[in-house]
Enzyme design. Structure first.
Site, PDB file in Angstrom:
ATOM      1  N   CYS A 332      -2.814  21.626 -24.050  1.00  0.00           N
ATOM      2  CA  CYS A 332      -1.806  20.814 -24.742  1.00  0.00           C
ATOM      3  C   CYS A 332      -2.408  20.194 -26.013  1.00  0.00           C
ATOM      4  CB  CYS A 332      -1.228  19.769 -23.805  1.00  0.00           C
ATOM      5  SG  CYS A 332       0.373  19.126 -24.360  1.00  0.00           S
ATOM      6  N   HIS A 428       0.354  22.991 -18.735  1.00  0.00           N
ATOM      7  CA  HIS A 428      -0.347  22.138 -17.781  1.00  0.00           C
ATOM      8  C   HIS A 428      -0.256  22.755 -16.388  1.00  0.00           C
ATOM      9  CE1 HIS A 428      -0.829  18.661 -20.451  1.00  0.00           C
ATOM     10  NE2 HIS A 428       0.408  18.882 -20.873  1.00  0.00           N
TER      11      HIS A 428
END
Length: 486
Positions: A332, A428
């Site tokens: 991310c 994630h």
């Protein structure tokens, strides 16, 4: 409506874990149970099936309850971006920011929406277990409170107060909370639990009786230090600040502790690998040269954390690691930091501006107002994985980049360098896949057992529930909760 609220004498006394364990214990008894936290403050979050986000602790509690994640489980989520500013998430969606100047007034206005979520959940199950936030003893925050006694009184939910004996002073913490509370607030508390006890419980019998005498509350039990709790994801970054030994005889994976680190539970599966030592590197320490893998984690303030990374000299460590042929994984915000530039022209995460990235991948990122929130499934490093996206910003490469992953439906994700050493992804949770973890660790010479992390967490929840059944008066807690519905 049947409900029970678990509040604490302070942060990190074990409320989240106790609620998760109670959810699993009651689910194992055949009850339909759901978790609820009116207001949470955390940069660790999970994506729900209804396309929103909630605190990671509520996701774990939902797993304990064997229930699907829903935004009603955590209607208000605050995600700190700077010392005095937090992103405000209401019913799973971004609603702007809260600052210290408007915090109390704006928070008070959210009570209606909190109670709406509570009503919806209560109609779907036998029992709702509610987690408080921080401590009701913070009476300076009582005006406009929606997280502790403000909610308990509005919803008429009985409260059990948890004290942490491991940190010391548990008698004073419980009795002191009773002393400082408004009488009407104190009347909501119907009992107490002593948590994280080490040693012979018989040695605390007099202390347990003293708490009951000083407070007028009944005790529901003394919970020992349960090993299963350490195998569950942690929501609070405070756990990262505790000391840790560097490895002996293991391959080192290192992660710098950024000030606004987010979703650091992405790294939990690495802790289960016997051949890997995960080291969280605190500010003021270099990233060890012997690290075989460096993981750049998520962040809630990407530009500020990129600047902090440089201030610490970690950029020098990372580039040296790369020159030595070491592997790097950015997740991310960490993926964004691996590129050439990160820009925030609208001031989404802080003051408007831009910053140079590490330049290890050929892409640029521009943060924008739209937040990507979705569950994803795909293939990376030839292995299948399930995960989720949660980010603000779009990343583009000047040239066609080799994607790190191919998501179901054909959408590419992230990038990987031509030599396979530098990897970046917006996904994630992908390290929970045993097969993907095995493929990643093979690149640094580690043989993985490729155990499914979800199964390990589920087993830990069952073990935790068994421990609570042994040491808590769960029948008494259940009767208290059901009495609220009478």
């Amino acid at each position: 409506m049947a409900g029970l609220m678990v509040q604490g004498t302070g942060s990190d006394v074990g409320k989240s874990v106790l609620v998760a364990g109670l959810c699993r214990a009651l689910a194992n008894r055949g009850l339909s149970v759901l978790p609820f936290k009116p207001q949470n403050m955390s940069n660790n979050a999970a994506v729900t099936a209804d396309g929103g986000e909630i605190g990671r602790a509520q996701a774990l509690q939902a797993l304990g309850a064997r229930a699907e994640l829903h935004t009603d489980m955590n209607p208000v989520l605050l995600k700190p971006q700077a010392d005095r500013t937090s992103q405000l998430i209401v019913h799973g969606k971004v609603r702007g920011t809260l600052g210290s100047a408007n915090f109390r007034e704006d928070r008070r206005n959210l009570m209606t929406e909190v109670l709406e979520s509570w009503q919806r959940l209560s109609q779907q199950c036998d029992l709702v277990i509610v987690e408080g936030a921080g401590s009701p003893a913070e009476i300076n925050l009582r005006a406009g409170d929606i997280a502790n006694m403000g909610f308990a009184r509005a919803a008429d939910v009985p409260v059990v107060l948890v004290g942490d004996i491991d940190r010391g002073g548990v008698i004073a913490a419980l009795a002191g909370t009773r002393a400082v509370l408004d009488p009407d607030d104190a009347a909501m508390i119907r009992g107490f639990i002593v948590n994280k006890f080490r040693g012979d419980p018989a040695l605390f019998e007099d202390g347990y009786a003293a708490i009951a005498g000083l407070t007028g509350w009944r005790g529901f039990g003394v919970v020992p230090w349960l090993p299963a709790a350490s195998r569950l994801p942690s929501e609070d970054a405070v756990v990262l600040e505790r000391g840790q030994a560097l490895p002996g005889g293991k391959v080192l994976a290192a992660c710098p502790m950024l000030p606004r680190i987010a979703n650091f539970d992405d790294l939990d599966p690495l802790k289960t690998e016997s051949g890997v030592q995960l080291a969280m590197i605190p500010p003021g320490q270099p990233i060890p040269g012997e690290a075989a893998l460096i993981v750049l984690p998520g962040s809630k303030a990407t530009l500020a954390d990129m600047a902090f990374l440089r201030e610490q000299g970690w950029d020098i460590d990372i580039l040296a690691h790369h020159r030595r042929g070491g592997a790097i994984l950015g997740i991310c915000a960490g993926y964004q930091m691996l590129g050439r530039t990160i820009a925030d022209p609208l001031g989404i995460e802080g003051p408007p501006g831009s910053i140079a990235g590490l330049g290890l991948l050929d892409h640029e990122t521009v943060l924008g107002p739209q937040k990507a929130l979705r569950l994803v499934h795909g293939t990376a490093l030839t292995a299948r994985f399930d995960g989720y996206e949660m980010h603000m910003g779009e990343t583009h490469s000047a040239a066609a980049a080799q994607p790190f992953a191919l998501l179901d439906g054909g959408r590419p994700d992230g990038a990987i360098s031509h030599d396979g050493k530098v990897m970046g992804t917006y996904c994630h949770g992908l390290l929970a896949s045993g097969d993907l973890r095995r493929a990643l660790l093979a690149r640094i010479g580690v043989r993985s057992h490729a155990r499914d992390h979800g199964a390990l967490v589920d087993a830990a929840l069952d073990e935790l529930a068994a421990g609570l059944e042994e040491h808590l008066d769960i029948d008494g807690l259940l009767a208290l909760a059901q009495g609220a519905a009478a």
